[in-house]
Design a protein around this motif. Sequence first.
Motif, short mmCIF file in Angstrom:
data_model
loop_
_atom_site.label_atom_id
_atom_site.label_comp_id
_atom_site.label_asym_id
_atom_site.label_seq_id
_atom_site.Cartn_x
_atom_site.Cartn_y
_atom_site.Cartn_z
N MET A 1 -11.71 -5.72 -7.09
CA MET A 1 -10.90 -6.01 -5.92
C MET A 1 -10.60 -4.69 -5.23
SD MET A 1 -8.37 -8.35 -4.39
CE MET A 1 -8.88 -9.61 -5.45
N TYR A 2 -10.58 -4.74 -3.89
CA TYR A 2 -10.34 -3.55 -3.08
C TYR A 2 -9.25 -3.83 -2.06
CZ TYR A 2 -14.87 -2.20 -4.92
OH TYR A 2 -15.90 -1.91 -5.76
N ALA A 3 -8.63 -2.75 -1.62
CA ALA A 3 -7.69 -2.82 -0.50
C ALA A 3 -8.00 -1.63 0.39
CB ALA A 3 -6.25 -2.76 -0.99
N ILE A 4 -7.99 -1.85 1.68
CA ILE A 4 -8.13 -0.76 2.64
C ILE A 4 -6.84 -0.74 3.43
CG2 ILE A 4 -9.34 0.12 4.66
CD1 ILE A 4 -11.88 -1.24 3.62
N SER A 53 -0.71 -11.39 -9.08
CA SER A 53 -1.27 -11.04 -10.37
C SER A 53 -2.79 -10.90 -10.24
CB SER A 53 -0.94 -12.13 -11.39
OG SER A 53 -1.52 -11.82 -12.61
N PHE A 54 -3.32 -9.74 -10.64
CA PHE A 54 -4.75 -9.49 -10.55
C PHE A 54 -5.32 -9.33 -11.94
CE2 PHE A 54 -3.04 -7.64 -6.60
CZ PHE A 54 -3.66 -8.49 -5.71
N SER A 55 -6.49 -9.93 -12.14
CA SER A 55 -7.15 -9.80 -13.43
C SER A 55 -8.01 -8.54 -13.48
CB SER A 55 -8.00 -11.04 -13.70
OG SER A 55 -8.97 -11.19 -12.68
N GLU A 56 -8.24 -7.93 -12.32
CA GLU A 56 -9.07 -6.74 -12.26
C GLU A 56 -8.33 -5.62 -11.54
OE1 GLU A 56 -12.42 -7.25 -9.40
OE2 GLU A 56 -11.59 -9.26 -9.19
#
Length: 176
Positions: A1-4, A53-56
């Motif tokens: 997962m990414y965020a910009i 909640s993120f699994s990665e």
Amino acid sequence: MYAIICEGAAEEAILDVLLDNKLLKLSKKDLLENKVHRTRSAKNFFDKHMRLSFSEKVYIYRILDSKRESFTIPKKIEREYRGKFEVKNVITAPEIEILVIISEGQYSKYQKSKLKPSEYCKQILKIQKIKEYKYVYEYFSDISRLLDAITKYRELVKKDSEYQMLYDLLDNKFKN
């Protein structure tokens, strides 16, 4: 997962052009909430977007125009999310508007001026809407213009090993 994340409308427009035209290593579907986020504050970003909640692991790309910009992550958030995120800084110094100056073939003339890139665009290039999303998005809708400017920026500006450049985010098939 990414965020910009970026600070302004011009940066957001450029990233959206890159994403909309599938020019980056990642796509909108890879992004947190499928979009570019505008914020300067680490606390605000984590409070608003990372409470899910993120699994990665989340890789956060910060689009910056200054090495002095801080992204101070409060200790509580740092502890809570330890190992769940990594911040990568992408520099477009002195300002994102430098890409327009390069695209207009004005880089050497700009260097002789004492103006900030946004002021150079307004005063010399007569582009009054240089910080507006719609103008910048339309200006770079010719993706070859944007790719050329990003590539030339990489050639003209000394790379700092602590920072990435927009060029580094491009899909390999768009790199020279």
